[in-house]
Scaffold this motif. Structure first.
Motif, PDB file in Angstrom:
ATOM      1  N   ASP A  84      -7.388   5.381   1.862  1.00 41.14           N
ATOM      2  CA  ASP A  84      -6.481   5.345   3.024  1.00 41.14           C
ATOM      3  C   ASP A  84      -7.138   4.519   4.131  1.00 41.14           C
ATOM      4  O   ASP A  84      -6.502   3.637   4.730  1.00 41.14           O
ATOM      5  CB  ASP A  84      -6.207   6.785   3.495  1.00 41.14           C
ATOM      6  CG  ASP A  84      -5.250   6.864   4.678  1.00 41.14           C
ATOM      7  OD1 ASP A  84      -4.402   5.964   4.821  1.00 41.14           O
ATOM      8  OD2 ASP A  84      -5.333   7.846   5.442  1.00 41.14           O
ATOM      9  N   HIS A 100      -6.009   1.084   5.976  1.00 36.49           N
ATOM     10  CA  HIS A 100      -5.897   0.870   7.431  1.00 36.49           C
ATOM     11  C   HIS A 100      -6.591  -0.429   7.828  1.00 36.49           C
ATOM     12  O   HIS A 100      -6.064  -1.219   8.619  1.00 36.49           O
ATOM     13  CB  HIS A 100      -6.556   2.027   8.203  1.00 36.49           C
ATOM     14  CG  HIS A 100      -5.887   3.334   7.984  1.00 36.49           C
ATOM     15  ND1 HIS A 100      -6.531   4.543   8.127  1.00 36.49           N
ATOM     16  CD2 HIS A 100      -4.618   3.632   7.609  1.00 36.49           C
ATOM     17  CE1 HIS A 100      -5.685   5.520   7.865  1.00 36.49           C
ATOM     18  NE2 HIS A 100      -4.519   4.997   7.541  1.00 36.49           N
ATOM     19  N   HIS A 140       1.822   1.232   4.152  1.00 32.48           N
ATOM     20  CA  HIS A 140       2.092   2.525   4.777  1.00 32.48           C
ATOM     21  C   HIS A 140       3.581   2.867   4.803  1.00 32.48           C
ATOM     22  O   HIS A 140       3.947   4.043   4.741  1.00 32.48           O
ATOM     23  CB  HIS A 140       1.476   2.595   6.179  1.00 32.48           C
ATOM     24  CG  HIS A 140       0.078   3.146   6.147  1.00 32.48           C
ATOM     25  ND1 HIS A 140      -0.980   2.401   5.690  1.00 32.48           N
ATOM     26  CD2 HIS A 140      -0.422   4.370   6.434  1.00 32.48           C
ATOM     27  CE1 HIS A 140      -2.075   3.143   5.729  1.00 32.48           C
ATOM     28  NE2 HIS A 140      -1.771   4.339   6.174  1.00 32.48           N
ATOM     29  N   HIS A 149      -0.915  11.239   0.970  1.00 32.56           N
ATOM     30  CA  HIS A 149      -0.986   9.976   1.709  1.00 32.56           C
ATOM     31  C   HIS A 149      -2.036   9.005   1.150  1.00 32.56           C
ATOM     32  O   HIS A 149      -1.737   7.825   0.918  1.00 32.56           O
ATOM     33  CB  HIS A 149      -1.267  10.299   3.177  1.00 32.56           C
ATOM     34  CG  HIS A 149      -1.274   9.103   4.060  1.00 32.56           C
ATOM     35  ND1 HIS A 149      -0.130   8.432   4.382  1.00 32.56           N
ATOM     36  CD2 HIS A 149      -2.292   8.438   4.649  1.00 32.56           C
ATOM     37  CE1 HIS A 149      -0.441   7.411   5.163  1.00 32.56           C
ATOM     38  NE2 HIS A 149      -1.753   7.391   5.339  1.00 32.56           N
ATOM     39  N   ASN A 189      -1.298   5.337  -0.706  1.00 25.87           N
ATOM     40  CA  ASN A 189      -1.806   4.059  -0.189  1.00 25.87           C
ATOM     41  C   ASN A 189      -2.668   3.338  -1.214  1.00 25.87           C
ATOM     42  O   ASN A 189      -2.545   2.124  -1.395  1.00 25.87           O
ATOM     43  CB  ASN A 189      -2.638   4.289   1.072  1.00 25.87           C
ATOM     44  CG  ASN A 189      -1.756   4.414   2.294  1.00 25.87           C
ATOM     45  OD1 ASN A 189      -0.840   3.651   2.475  1.00 25.87           O
ATOM     46  ND2 ASN A 189      -2.040   5.403   3.107  1.00 25.87           N
TER      47      ASN A 189
HETATM   48 FE   LIG Z   1      -2.983   6.084   6.506  1.00 27.10          FE
END
Ligand SMILES: [Fe+2]
Length: 384
Positions: A194, A198, A263, A276, A280
């Motif tokens: 994740d 980002h 996302h 999550h 991703n």
């Molecule tokens: Fe995230």
């Protein structure tokens, strides 16, 4: 250079053992009564007790709200806000993974009108915050300790939604890599991917700036260099530290540059019960392949940050090498590779594309325009 602005948390205290600074930090801000927002696991691990004792030793009274569930619901955030309402608290302390921290943030935003919390969903809808906000992450991934976002699940609509407001930046975040030592290999892998997402989405975002590029590239270097080690040996505190630092830097980057189509699709997958980080990790290479042509030079810069040799390669070749390396990283740490791996088959395909398209807040930052047809193309490539 285009005009840009940059915001982050008021203060970050980073390093092994940072947890013990919670009490002194709260006391130095003159905060006398705190509500710790957390979950049962943190209580069982003894971390809540350790934090409460530290707060009390520094003259800060503390109560505990330990009802946060994974992928927390809007209802839990409302419950947290109700716990804060009218009780004289002047500090909320989120302790745990992204779920606990996001509930703490949402609760703080809505403590004067808990039932009105749904009104704050979206961007810049929070009128203010009258309570101190401390965040103490125990996973290295969401970066929420340095972002203005709180993500909650609307269980009626089966949809993840975000509250985004500058009032949700923490006054103080304590980032202590020792707190991640208890995390399993699979949680470490998913949260780490994740954070990698980002970093990469912020780096290639339409709203990237020289400041966010700097943070994002360093995050790619740290996570790319240490995530395998942190997953293979959870007691490797050095590797944990690098990944957690990377996660925080990535958070600082995306808080300002925004996120993109990975996302958007991950939020839709969240509504189908896919966690999550796994969502991703799965979608990242497919979206990168789609986006690469929008900015070959930028994608090429990811390759050296990932430790890849690029001498003699064109931007196009270096970018391709970077995408392949990210896909291999996800596979090596045991994350899912296709939609099939997470139980999404052709029957839910159309709904997935539609729900992804609904995430316009995120898609607006994607470097290559992604409408329904493009999202369909990306998701189809990931079906498996
Ligand atoms: Fe995230």
């Amino acid at each position: 250079m285009d005009l840009f602005a940059f915001r982050t948390a008021g203060k970050v205290v980073v390093g092994r053992g940072a947890l013990v600074q919670a009490g002194p930090e709260a006391a130095s801000l003159g905060k006398g009564r705190a509500l710790v927002v957390t979950d049962g696991t943190m209580v069982d691990l003894g971390l809540v007790q350790k934090l409460v004792q530290n707060l009390q030793a520094n003259g800060v009274e503390a109560d505990v709200f330990a009802d946060v569930e994974p992928e927390p619901s809007l209802k839990t955030a409302i419950k947290c806000a109700a716990r804060l309402q009218g009780k004289g608290y002047d500090l909320v302390v989120g302790l745990g993974g992204g779920s606990c921290l996001d509930v703490a943030k949402a609760g703080a935003a809505a403590m004067e009108d808990p039932q009105g919390l749904p009104r704050y969903l979206g961007t810049n809808k929070v009128p203010g915050r009258k309570i101190g906000l401390f965040l103490i992450p125990t996973t290295a991934g969401t970066g929420t300790e340095v972002t203005p976002n709180a993500i909650v699940l609307d269980t009626d609509k089966q949809e993840k939604q975000g509250i985004v407001s500058p009032y949700l930046y923490a006054d103080v975040s304590l980032v202590d890599p020792e707190l991640t030592l208890s995390k399993s290999a699979s949680v470490t892998a998913a949260t780490g991917m994740d954070a990698m997402t980002h970093a990469i989405e912020a780096f290639v975002s339409r709203n990237a700036s020289p400041m966010t590029d700097l943070l994002a590239l360093e995050a790619v270097r740290l996570i790319g260099g240490s995530l395998r080690k942190a997953v293979a040996d959870g007691s490797d505190v050095e590797a944990r530290e690098q990944v957690m630092m990377g996660s925080m830097l990535a958070g600082m980057a995306f808080a300002n540059a925004g996120l993109g189509a990975v996302h958007a699709i991950a939020m839709a997958l969240g509504g189908f019960g896919v966690t999550h980080g796994r969502a991703n990790a799965l979608m990242l290479p497919y979206v990168m392949r789609f986006n690469r042509e929008s900015s070959p030079a930028k994608f090429a810069r990811l390759a050296p940050a990932l430790g890849l040799e690029v001498q003699g390669l064109s931007d196009d070749e270096a970018g391709k090498k970077a995408v392949d390396a990210v896909a291999v990283l996800g596979k090596d740490v045991g994350c899912p590779q296709t939609l099939k791996d997470v139980g999404i088959g052709p029957d839910r395909f159309d709904l997935l594309v539609k729900k992804s398209f609904d995430q316009q807040r995120l898609l607006a930052n994607n470097p290559r325009p992604a409408g329904m047809a493009e999202l369909e193309q990306i998701c189809r490539s990931a079906l498996g």
